[in-house]
Enzyme design. Structure first.
Site, mmCIF file in Angstrom:
data_model
loop_
_atom_site.group_PDB
_atom_site.id
_atom_site.type_symbol
_atom_site.label_atom_id
_atom_site.label_comp_id
_atom_site.label_asym_id
_atom_site.label_seq_id
_atom_site.Cartn_x
_atom_site.Cartn_y
_atom_site.Cartn_z
ATOM 1 N N HIS A 105 0.814 -1.216 0.000
ATOM 2 C CA HIS A 105 0.000 0.000 0.000
ATOM 3 C C HIS A 105 0.846 1.263 0.000
ATOM 4 O O HIS A 105 2.061 1.245 0.207
ATOM 5 C CB HIS A 105 -0.970 0.003 1.187
ATOM 6 C CG HIS A 105 -0.313 0.054 2.539
ATOM 7 N ND1 HIS A 105 0.068 1.238 3.141
ATOM 8 C CD2 HIS A 105 0.016 -0.930 3.414
ATOM 9 C CE1 HIS A 105 0.598 0.979 4.329
ATOM 10 N NE2 HIS A 105 0.582 -0.332 4.518
ATOM 11 N N CYS A 124 2.560 -4.949 7.001
ATOM 12 C CA CYS A 124 2.346 -4.740 5.570
ATOM 13 C C CYS A 124 3.569 -4.059 4.955
ATOM 14 O O CYS A 124 4.456 -3.597 5.665
ATOM 15 C CB CYS A 124 1.105 -3.886 5.340
ATOM 16 S SG CYS A 124 -0.451 -4.727 5.735
#
Length: 231
Positions: A105, A124
């Site tokens: 992301h 992440c």
């Protein structure tokens, strides 16, 4: 940019299935316990400042003032952050379904990419060139870079499924050889280069072939150790 030592990014293989523009962020329960609850105990306005909402059954919004944050240990609600430039996922999320619930992301904290050490996430992977990656994944479709930027500018969440999934692998290396032949080494930040973390290879090294001496070839005399020869 990957996970902190106490929140390491996993080693995995997955398939990218979609590109999300202006994503919402549903905060994992572990982060609610470790980060959100302590923040709310110190600053009751933290959720509002972060554009986060509490959602209960059937996604009904809960007033944070009705929650006893001082004694709360296990959340009975969902924390969701609205889309926008301040969203923790930034303005683009690359979805890759997996059992670890991690993905690629964007980030609003782009200054962190200037750091040499980039272990700042909760598991992440934050991608510096995420817009270029998204455009590459959508290449050959109506979603040109200009179309992507125009959609992001609307500020509304948009999910774009890929026509064909793209495989991705997250690996952990502390040593490798570059294209120029130079061997690179890095700190074992996750502590995996240990006897417990190393998988012992079942491939045994080949034994060197012994030299066959022909019948007419004199056999070389054995060399004595230096100590014996001196006596």
């Amino acid at each position: 940019m990957v996970g902190r030592p106490d929140r390491p990014s996993p080693v995995l293989q997955a398939n990218i299935t979609s590109v999300n523009l202006n994503p919402t962020w549903t905060v994992p329960t572990s982060i609610v316990k470790a980060d959100i609850i302590p923040h709310m105990r110190k600053d009751p306005g933290f959720l509002a400042k972060s554009h986060m909402r509490l959602l209960g059954a059937e996604n009904r919004e809960i007033d944070p003032a009705t929650v006893n944050w001082a004694s709360l240990t296990a959340p009975y609600f969902t924390v969701r952050q609205d889309p926008g430039p301040d969203n923790s996922l930034g303005q683009m999320k690359i979805d890759m379904p997996n059992t670890e619930a991690v993905y690629l992301h964007d980030t609003p904290k782009k200054s962190l990419f200037r750091n040499d050490v980039r272990f700042n996430s909760s598991g992440c992977a934050r991608v510096e060139g995420v817009r270029e990656l998204g455009a590459w994944l959508l290449e050959g479709t109506e979603w040109t870079p200009a179309a992507i930027e125009a959609e992001i500018a609307k500020g509304e969440r948009k999910n774009i499924p890929l026509k064909k999934s793209v495989p991705v692998a997250w690996v952990y290396l502390t040593g490798w050889q570059g294209a120029d032949g130079m061997v690179q080494f890095r700190e074992d930040i996750y502590g995996l280069d240990t006897p417990q973390g190393i998988v012992t290879s079942t491939i045994q090294p080949r034994k060197p072939k012994s030299k066959v001496i022909g019948a007419g070839e004199p056999r070389p005399a054995p060399r004595l150790p230096a100590k014996t020869a001196a006596n």
